[in-house]
Structure formats: C-alpha cells, structure tokens
Design a protein around this motif. Structure first.
Motif, PDB file in Angstrom:
ATOM      1  N   LYS A 110     -76.002   1.021  97.490  1.00  0.00           N
ATOM      2  CA  LYS A 110     -74.882   0.325  96.734  1.00  0.00           C
ATOM      3  C   LYS A 110     -74.289  -0.680  98.111  1.00  0.00           C
ATOM      4  CE  LYS A 110     -70.165   0.957  95.009  1.00  0.00           C
ATOM      5  NZ  LYS A 110     -69.176   1.646  94.784  1.00  0.00           N
ATOM      6  N   MET A 111     -74.286  -0.369  99.299  1.00  0.00           N
ATOM      7  CA  MET A 111     -73.904  -1.209 100.402  1.00  0.00           C
ATOM      8  C   MET A 111     -74.744  -2.450 100.552  1.00  0.00           C
ATOM      9  SD  MET A 111     -70.876  -0.331 101.401  1.00  0.00           S
ATOM     10  CE  MET A 111     -70.877   0.745  99.648  1.00  0.00           C
ATOM     11  N   ILE A 112     -76.093  -2.069 100.331  1.00  0.00           N
ATOM     12  CA  ILE A 112     -77.056  -3.183 100.480  1.00  0.00           C
ATOM     13  C   ILE A 112     -76.966  -4.031  99.612  1.00  0.00           C
ATOM     14  CG2 ILE A 112     -79.549  -3.755 100.500  1.00  0.00           C
ATOM     15  CD1 ILE A 112     -80.280  -0.892 101.751  1.00  0.00           C
ATOM     16  N   GLY A 113     -76.730  -3.498  98.232  1.00  0.00           N
ATOM     17  CA  GLY A 113     -76.547  -4.481  96.885  1.00  0.00           C
ATOM     18  C   GLY A 113     -75.170  -5.340  97.162  1.00  0.00           C
ATOM     19  N   VAL A 114     -74.086  -4.728  97.604  1.00  0.00           N
ATOM     20  CA  VAL A 114     -72.880  -5.357  97.940  1.00  0.00           C
ATOM     21  C   VAL A 114     -72.995  -6.489  98.904  1.00  0.00           C
ATOM     22  CG1 VAL A 114     -70.559  -5.421  98.643  1.00  0.00           C
ATOM     23  CG2 VAL A 114     -71.224  -3.568  97.114  1.00  0.00           C
ATOM     24  N   SER A 115     -73.863  -6.297 100.123  1.00  0.00           N
ATOM     25  CA  SER A 115     -74.059  -7.316 101.286  1.00  0.00           C
ATOM     26  C   SER A 115     -74.881  -8.590 100.318  1.00  0.00           C
ATOM     27  CB  SER A 115     -74.918  -6.684 102.082  1.00  0.00           C
ATOM     28  OG  SER A 115     -75.021  -7.752 102.980  1.00  0.00           O
ATOM     29  N   ILE A 116     -75.805  -8.242  99.615  1.00  0.00           N
ATOM     30  CA  ILE A 116     -76.850  -9.276  99.073  1.00  0.00           C
ATOM     31  C   ILE A 116     -75.992 -10.048  98.014  1.00  0.00           C
ATOM     32  CG2 ILE A 116     -78.626  -9.777  97.227  1.00  0.00           C
ATOM     33  CD1 ILE A 116     -79.987  -7.186  98.729  1.00  0.00           C
ATOM     34  N   LEU A 117     -75.017  -9.514  97.382  1.00  0.00           N
ATOM     35  CA  LEU A 117     -74.182 -10.270  96.074  1.00  0.00           C
ATOM     36  C   LEU A 117     -73.300 -11.090  96.995  1.00  0.00           C
ATOM     37  CD1 LEU A 117     -74.134 -10.163  93.313  1.00  0.00           C
ATOM     38  CD2 LEU A 117     -72.043  -8.532  93.587  1.00  0.00           C
ATOM     39  N   ILE A 118     -72.697 -10.517  97.959  1.00  0.00           N
ATOM     40  CA  ILE A 118     -71.555 -11.360  98.838  1.00  0.00           C
ATOM     41  C   ILE A 118     -72.433 -12.495  99.252  1.00  0.00           C
ATOM     42  CG2 ILE A 118     -70.220 -11.442 100.914  1.00  0.00           C
ATOM     43  CD1 ILE A 118     -69.436  -8.645 100.357  1.00  0.00           C
ATOM     44  N   GLY A 119     -73.553 -12.418 100.017  1.00  0.00           N
ATOM     45  CA  GLY A 119     -74.388 -13.344 100.657  1.00  0.00           C
ATOM     46  C   GLY A 119     -74.710 -14.363  99.652  1.00  0.00           C
ATOM     47  N   ILE A 120     -75.127 -14.094  98.386  1.00  0.00           N
ATOM     48  CA  ILE A 120     -75.461 -15.097  97.492  1.00  0.00           C
ATOM     49  C   ILE A 120     -74.220 -15.856  96.901  1.00  0.00           C
ATOM     50  CG2 ILE A 120     -75.920 -15.269  94.753  1.00  0.00           C
ATOM     51  CD1 ILE A 120     -77.945 -12.836  95.259  1.00  0.00           C
ATOM     52  N   PHE A 121     -72.981 -15.236  96.936  1.00  0.00           N
ATOM     53  CA  PHE A 121     -71.642 -16.017  96.478  1.00  0.00           C
ATOM     54  C   PHE A 121     -71.353 -16.956  97.397  1.00  0.00           C
ATOM     55  CE2 PHE A 121     -70.117 -12.354  93.573  1.00  0.00           C
ATOM     56  CZ  PHE A 121     -70.819 -12.598  92.644  1.00  0.00           C
ATOM     57  N   VAL A 122     -71.462 -16.470  98.905  1.00  0.00           N
ATOM     58  CA  VAL A 122     -71.205 -17.418  99.761  1.00  0.00           C
ATOM     59  C   VAL A 122     -72.161 -18.667 100.117  1.00  0.00           C
ATOM     60  CG1 VAL A 122     -71.008 -17.447 102.312  1.00  0.00           C
ATOM     61  CG2 VAL A 122     -69.866 -15.768 101.513  1.00  0.00           C
ATOM     62  N   PHE A 123     -73.346 -17.932  99.865  1.00  0.00           N
ATOM     63  CA  PHE A 123     -74.631 -19.372 100.039  1.00  0.00           C
ATOM     64  C   PHE A 123     -74.090 -20.410  98.832  1.00  0.00           C
ATOM     65  CE2 PHE A 123     -78.504 -21.115  98.284  1.00  0.00           C
ATOM     66  CZ  PHE A 123     -78.983 -21.522  99.360  1.00  0.00           C
ATOM     67  N   LEU A 124     -73.934 -19.910  97.509  1.00  0.00           N
ATOM     68  CA  LEU A 124     -73.656 -20.855  96.434  1.00  0.00           C
ATOM     69  C   LEU A 124     -72.360 -21.705  96.844  1.00  0.00           C
ATOM     70  CD1 LEU A 124     -74.389 -18.691  93.231  1.00  0.00           C
ATOM     71  CD2 LEU A 124     -75.569 -20.344  94.342  1.00  0.00           C
ATOM     72  N   TRP A 125     -71.395 -21.228  97.346  1.00  0.00           N
ATOM     73  CA  TRP A 125     -70.215 -22.056  97.595  1.00  0.00           C
ATOM     74  C   TRP A 125     -70.555 -22.867  98.821  1.00  0.00           C
ATOM     75  CZ3 TRP A 125     -65.900 -22.719  95.230  1.00  0.00           C
ATOM     76  CH2 TRP A 125     -65.436 -22.070  94.443  1.00  0.00           C
ATOM     77  N   PHE A 126     -71.315 -22.700  99.690  1.00  0.00           N
ATOM     78  CA  PHE A 126     -71.791 -23.406 100.811  1.00  0.00           C
ATOM     79  C   PHE A 126     -72.538 -24.732 100.308  1.00  0.00           C
ATOM     80  CE2 PHE A 126     -70.591 -20.398 104.318  1.00  0.00           C
ATOM     81  CZ  PHE A 126     -70.039 -21.188 105.226  1.00  0.00           C
ATOM     82  N   LEU A 127     -73.215 -24.358  99.130  1.00  0.00           N
ATOM     83  CA  LEU A 127     -73.881 -25.460  98.620  1.00  0.00           C
ATOM     84  C   LEU A 127     -73.147 -26.578  98.211  1.00  0.00           C
ATOM     85  CD1 LEU A 127     -76.923 -23.737  96.408  1.00  0.00           C
ATOM     86  CD2 LEU A 127     -77.097 -24.952  98.692  1.00  0.00           C
ATOM     87  N   LEU A 128     -71.757 -26.068  97.996  1.00  0.00           N
ATOM     88  CA  LEU A 128     -71.073 -27.310  97.498  1.00  0.00           C
ATOM     89  C   LEU A 128     -70.294 -27.988  98.608  1.00  0.00           C
ATOM     90  CD1 LEU A 128     -68.648 -25.310  94.846  1.00  0.00           C
ATOM     91  CD2 LEU A 128     -70.628 -27.116  94.325  1.00  0.00           C
ATOM     92  N   LEU A 129     -69.591 -27.349  99.372  1.00  0.00           N
ATOM     93  CA  LEU A 129     -69.190 -27.739 101.063  1.00  0.00           C
ATOM     94  C   LEU A 129     -69.067 -26.578 101.793  1.00  0.00           C
ATOM     95  CD1 LEU A 129     -66.341 -30.441  99.658  1.00  0.00           C
ATOM     96  CD2 LEU A 129     -68.491 -30.748 100.846  1.00  0.00           C
ATOM     97  N   ILE A 130     -68.970 -27.102 103.200  1.00  0.00           N
ATOM     98  CA  ILE A 130     -68.846 -25.920 103.950  1.00  0.00           C
ATOM     99  C   ILE A 130     -67.500 -25.283 104.275  1.00  0.00           C
ATOM    100  CG2 ILE A 130     -68.670 -25.684 106.778  1.00  0.00           C
ATOM    101  CD1 ILE A 130     -70.670 -27.670 107.193  1.00  0.00           C
ATOM    102  N   ILE A 131     -66.517 -26.091 104.249  1.00  0.00           N
ATOM    103  CA  ILE A 131     -65.321 -25.568 104.026  1.00  0.00           C
ATOM    104  C   ILE A 131     -64.829 -24.275 102.923  1.00  0.00           C
ATOM    105  CG2 ILE A 131     -62.684 -26.066 104.002  1.00  0.00           C
ATOM    106  CD1 ILE A 131     -63.915 -26.981 106.582  1.00  0.00           C
TER     107      ILE A 131
END
Length: 221
Positions: A110-131
C-alpha cells in the motif's frame, strides 16, 4: 494555536535528545540501501570500477536492479517517517520496529502504491509549471503521516485528506524547509557526513509540524 518554526525545531531537538544514535543509524541504512548498494551492483555489472567510471550509461540490468531497490525501500522510508512521529510523541522504537513494516505485506504494498500515485500526480503538475508542482508536493506531503494515524483510509482518501489539512499551512511548511538551508550548506563542508545528523533533525521537525498542525485537524470535517 500558532506554533512558531523555532518552537517546532526546538521540540524536534528535544525529541532527538538521547535518540541521535538510532536516528543516525536509520539514516545510514537508507543511504546504504538506496544509494551505495545500487552503485556497488552497477560496478559489478560493468566489470569493475574503471569500466563503471568510463561507461556512458548504466546497463539495463543495473537500472532494473536500482528500480527494484527503490521500490523495496519505500516501505522502510515510510516507516522511518513514522519512527520520527513516534519519537516526537514520546514513544521510543527500535530498528527492528522500523523494519516490522515488511511483516505486513498489505501495508508495504500500500505504501509503494501511495508513493507511486503521489509521484504521478506531482509529475503531472510539474508538466504544467514548476511552481504548481512544488505547491502540490506540499499539499500531498502529509499523506504518509495521515495513513499512520488513519490506516483505514485508501491511497486517494489519504492524499485528499492531506490536501484538505494543508490548506493555509503550505507557506509555513515551505519556511520550515527553508530554515534548514544554512545547515545543508554547512554539511557540504563535512563531505556530506553532516547530513547524517541533518536529515534526522529535518525529519523530526517535519513530524513535529504534522503533530502540531495537521494531526489536530483529524476530527474537523
């Protein structure tokens, strides 16, 4: 009640008093398995240190090994976060207690899954802008602490709860991180050895931040 950054850091230091040894040891374990072991494997896979230094890119086998090690270390990393949360709450733990997260396969995955999910969400936001990416990473930052107090929550529920509770606290969280910059620069002059003490100090401070600001919102809906 407003808690100042200086008070958060003092409480973290007080919690670490008498516990620096195990805190540094846990940091060493993280560095060894997440950093040194993959490098040792790459050196062996490339046929020696000289070949490893001269190679332009790592082999597919060493890249896969590093990836597997990274995934395998996620539950331990989360358990280290929880160790510092226990510490600031006045509860002592052993190294064995930190490794016990692997005894529950469901929790570990579950912790691995949560970490991957957060990583994906943050990555998608970084695709927009860094801030926006940085801001969202702050929004998701309390997810693992929340899962410690409320393990019944799903990954998405915990992430959403972290976003809700961090409203109005993201700037303070940023300032807390910023307050360690001086120590980070000083640690560079110790060839990185100082980070073995800086990282526990930061982790204990982040756990205190959660305990003082975020955990208290648990019953607010």
């Amino acid at each position: 009640m407003t808690v100042r950054i200086s008070s958060i850091k003092k409480e973290a230091r007080d919690a670490l008093a008498g516990n620096w040894g195990i805190a540094v040891l846990l940091t060493l374990i993280l560095v060894f398995f997440a950093g040194i072991v993959p490098i040792m494997f790459e050196i062996a896979a490339s046929g020696g240190f000289e070949n490893w230094v001269n190679q332009t890119e790592p082999s597919s086998s060493s890249s896969l090994f590093s990836l597997l090690i990274s995934f395998a270390m996620i539950p331990f990393s989360v358990s280290v976060y929880w160790f510092f949360l226990h510490l600031v709450r006045g509860k002592r733990q052993s190294v064995g207690d930190v490794f016990s997260i692997y005894a529950s396969i469901g929790t570990a995955f579950k912790m691995i899954g949560v970490s991957i999910l957060i990583g994906i969400f943050v990555f998608l936001w970084f695709l927009l802008l860094i801030i926006p990416g940085i801001i969202k990473s702050f929004s998701y930052s309390q997810t693992f602490f929340i899962l410690k107090d409320q393990p019944e929550l799903s990954a998405l529920e915990a992430i959403s709860e972290s976003k809700r509770r961090m409203k109005g606290y993201k700037w303070k969280y940023f300032v807390l991180y910023l307050s360690f910059i001086g120590w980070a620069f000083l640690s560079l002059f110790t060839l990185g050895i100082g980070y073995l003490w800086l990282m526990p100090y930061m982790q204990a401070s982040l756990a205190t931040f959660y305990n003082r600001h975020i955990a208290t919102q648990g019953h607010e809906m």
